[in-house]
Design an enzyme around this catalytic site. Structure first.
Site, PDB file in Angstrom:
ATOM      1  N   MET A   1      39.187 -10.366  -0.657  1.00 54.16           N
ATOM      2  CA  MET A   1      38.483 -11.340  -1.499  1.00 54.16           C
ATOM      3  C   MET A   1      38.099 -10.602  -2.778  1.00 54.16           C
ATOM      4  SD  MET A   1      36.433 -13.231   1.541  1.00 54.16           S
ATOM      5  CE  MET A   1      36.775 -11.908   2.684  1.00 54.16           C
TER       6      MET A   1
ATOM      7  N   MET B   1      35.301  -7.589   0.153  1.00 51.43           N
ATOM      8  CA  MET B   1      34.716  -8.409  -0.921  1.00 51.43           C
ATOM      9  C   MET B   1      34.272  -7.524  -2.079  1.00 51.43           C
ATOM     10  SD  MET B   1      32.304 -10.816   1.420  1.00 51.43           S
ATOM     11  CE  MET B   1      32.926 -11.537   2.952  1.00 51.43           C
TER      12      MET B   1
ATOM     13  N   ASP C   1      37.349  -8.198   6.375  1.00 54.25           N
ATOM     14  CA  ASP C   1      37.012  -8.896   5.137  1.00 54.25           C
ATOM     15  C   ASP C   1      36.572  -7.914   4.054  1.00 54.25           C
ATOM     16  OD1 ASP C   1      37.342 -11.705   5.804  1.00 54.25           O
ATOM     17  OD2 ASP C   1      35.668 -11.431   7.194  1.00 54.25           O
TER      18      ASP C   1
ATOM     19  N   HIS D   1      40.553  -8.806  11.994  1.00 50.69           N
ATOM     20  CA  HIS D   1      40.428  -9.366  10.648  1.00 50.69           C
ATOM     21  C   HIS D   1      39.352  -8.579   9.898  1.00 50.69           C
ATOM     22  CE1 HIS D   1      40.648 -12.851   7.826  1.00 50.69           C
ATOM     23  NE2 HIS D   1      39.371 -12.569   7.613  1.00 50.69           N
TER      24      HIS D   1
ATOM     25  N   SER E   1      36.713 -11.320  13.360  1.00 55.76           N
ATOM     26  CA  SER E   1      36.380 -10.836  12.024  1.00 55.76           C
ATOM     27  C   SER E   1      35.244  -9.819  12.100  1.00 55.76           C
ATOM     28  CB  SER E   1      35.968 -12.008  11.130  1.00 55.76           C
ATOM     29  OG  SER E   1      35.372 -11.491   9.956  1.00 55.76           O
TER      30      SER E   1
ATOM     31  N   MET F   1      41.232 -21.413   4.519  1.00 57.24           N
ATOM     32  CA  MET F   1      39.796 -21.146   4.651  1.00 57.24           C
ATOM     33  C   MET F   1      39.044 -22.457   4.885  1.00 57.24           C
ATOM     34  SD  MET F   1      39.071 -17.653   3.539  1.00 57.24           S
ATOM     35  CE  MET F   1      37.483 -18.012   4.066  1.00 57.24           C
TER      36      MET F   1
ATOM     37  N   HIS G   1      41.760  -8.915   4.660  1.00 57.17           N
ATOM     38  CA  HIS G   1      41.590 -10.134   3.859  1.00 57.17           C
ATOM     39  C   HIS G   1      40.889  -9.745   2.561  1.00 57.17           C
ATOM     40  CE1 HIS G   1      39.451 -14.359   3.633  1.00 57.17           C
ATOM     41  NE2 HIS G   1      40.252 -14.139   2.621  1.00 57.17           N
TER      42      HIS G   1
ATOM     43  N   ASP H   1      40.311 -19.674   8.918  1.00 52.86           N
ATOM     44  CA  ASP H   1      39.248 -18.672   8.756  1.00 52.86           C
ATOM     45  C   ASP H   1      37.956 -19.348   8.292  1.00 52.86           C
ATOM     46  OD1 ASP H   1      37.749 -16.383   8.393  1.00 52.86           O
ATOM     47  OD2 ASP H   1      38.868 -15.665   6.643  1.00 52.86           O
TER      48      ASP H   1
HETATM   49  C1  DX5 Z   1      34.343 -15.382   4.992  1.00 55.54           C
HETATM   50  C2  DX5 Z   1      35.284 -14.479   5.755  1.00 55.54           C
HETATM   51  C3  DX5 Z   1      35.477 -14.876   7.178  1.00 55.54           C
HETATM   52  C4  DX5 Z   1      34.230 -14.714   8.020  1.00 55.54           C
HETATM   53  C5  DX5 Z   1      34.352 -15.560   9.255  1.00 55.54           C
HETATM   54  O1  DX5 Z   1      34.365 -15.022   3.667  1.00 55.54           O
HETATM   55  O2  DX5 Z   1      36.567 -14.508   5.156  1.00 55.54           O
HETATM   56  O3  DX5 Z   1      36.535 -14.112   7.749  1.00 55.54           O
HETATM   57  O4  DX5 Z   1      34.011 -13.389   8.398  1.00 55.54           O
HETATM   58  O5  DX5 Z   1      33.147 -15.486   9.949  1.00 55.54           O
HETATM   59  P1  DX5 Z   1      32.673 -16.626  10.961  1.00 55.54           P
HETATM   60  O6  DX5 Z   1      33.709 -16.683  12.053  1.00 55.54           O
HETATM   61  O7  DX5 Z   1      31.353 -16.146  11.412  1.00 55.54           O
HETATM   62  O8  DX5 Z   1      32.623 -17.898  10.181  1.00 55.54           O
HETATM   63 ZN    ZN Z   2      38.165 -13.551   6.263  1.00 57.38          ZN
END
Ligand code: DX5
Ligand code: ZN
Length: 209
Positions: free
Chosen positions: A64, A33, A31, A29, A6, A133, A62, A167
């Site tokens: 969010m 947001m 993220d 991956h 990620s 998650m 991903h 995740d």
């Molecule tokens: C959280 C993200 C994850 C995060 C995982 O909102 O969706 O993908 O980056 O990070 P680690 O592996 O550090 O928990």
């Molecule tokens: Zn994620």
């Protein structure tokens, strides 16, 4: 077991170089947001497109976001190969899946820790991936919540052809738990990008049993 580092845990001042450090990954991956669906802001389509010619890795974006439907094509054009939306996002899952397929990307759905596996309707069979998650979305570096792992079996029974990804909080201590619960793919941010040797760390996680 497949490994998806990620990017959230990468050194943001050197993302081109960071992507090169994880060339052995199975997918990247990314993220995204919006500060509303989750209490944090991260990356947008401009960043995805800036990284697109730096690697051949599959980009799993991903989302969010609240109401992500308007951004599906934007991220596809920026270089997303897979688009994962949250089932709690406020748009209809079937509409989202159609929009993702229509632009030639692979659809995925993510479930927050408190969301029941039954929330995935019959449309689940059209998915390329389901993300369970194991932290509340919004931040990297959190501790894995083991409870949600029990959803994996139920999901795989109903949708045997759909890979399930875990995740949040995956590392050397927790990878075996995920493997034993039936995970096919592990997302790992902190564990991979903060390691001195990301390739070695991914190899270690890949053999989790
Ligand atoms: C959280 C993200 C994850 C995060 C995982 O909102 O969706 O993908 O980056 O990070 P680690 O592996 O550090 O928990
Ligand atoms: Zn994620």
């Amino acid at each position: 077991m497949q490994i998806a580092p990620s990017l959230l845990a990468a050194d943001f001042s050197a993302l081109g170089r960071e992507v090169a450090r994880v060339g052995q990954a199975d997918m990247l991956h990314i993220d995204v947001m919006d500060g509303v669906f989750v209490p944090n802001l991260s990356m947008g389509p401009g960043l995805v497109s800036a990284l697109r010619d730096k690697t051949h890795l599959f980009f799993d974006v991903h989302l969010m976001l609240c109401h992500p439907v308007q951004y599906i094509e934007v991220f596809r054009k920026a270089g997303a190969d897979g688009v994962t939306f949250h089932i709690e996002c406020g748009d209809g899952p079937e509409e989202l899946i159609e929009a993702i397929l229509a632009c030639g990307a692979k659809p995925g759905v993510a479930l927050k820790p408190g969301t029941a596996p039954e929330a995935v309707g019959p449309w689940g069979e059209k998915l390329s991936m389901i993300t369970v998650m194991t932290v509340e979305p919004g931040f990297g570096g959190q501790k894995l919540l083991p409870g949600p792992l029990a959803k994996i079996r139920a999901l795989k029974e109903r949708f045997p052809g759909v890979p399930v990804q875990v995740d949040g909080g995956v590392n050397r201590e927790t990878a075996a738990l995920c493997a034993q619960a039936g995970a096919d793919i592990l997302v790992a941010g902190t564990a991979v990008f903060r390691a001195e040797d990301p390739a070695g760390e991914m190899a270690w996680l890949r053999q989790a049993r």
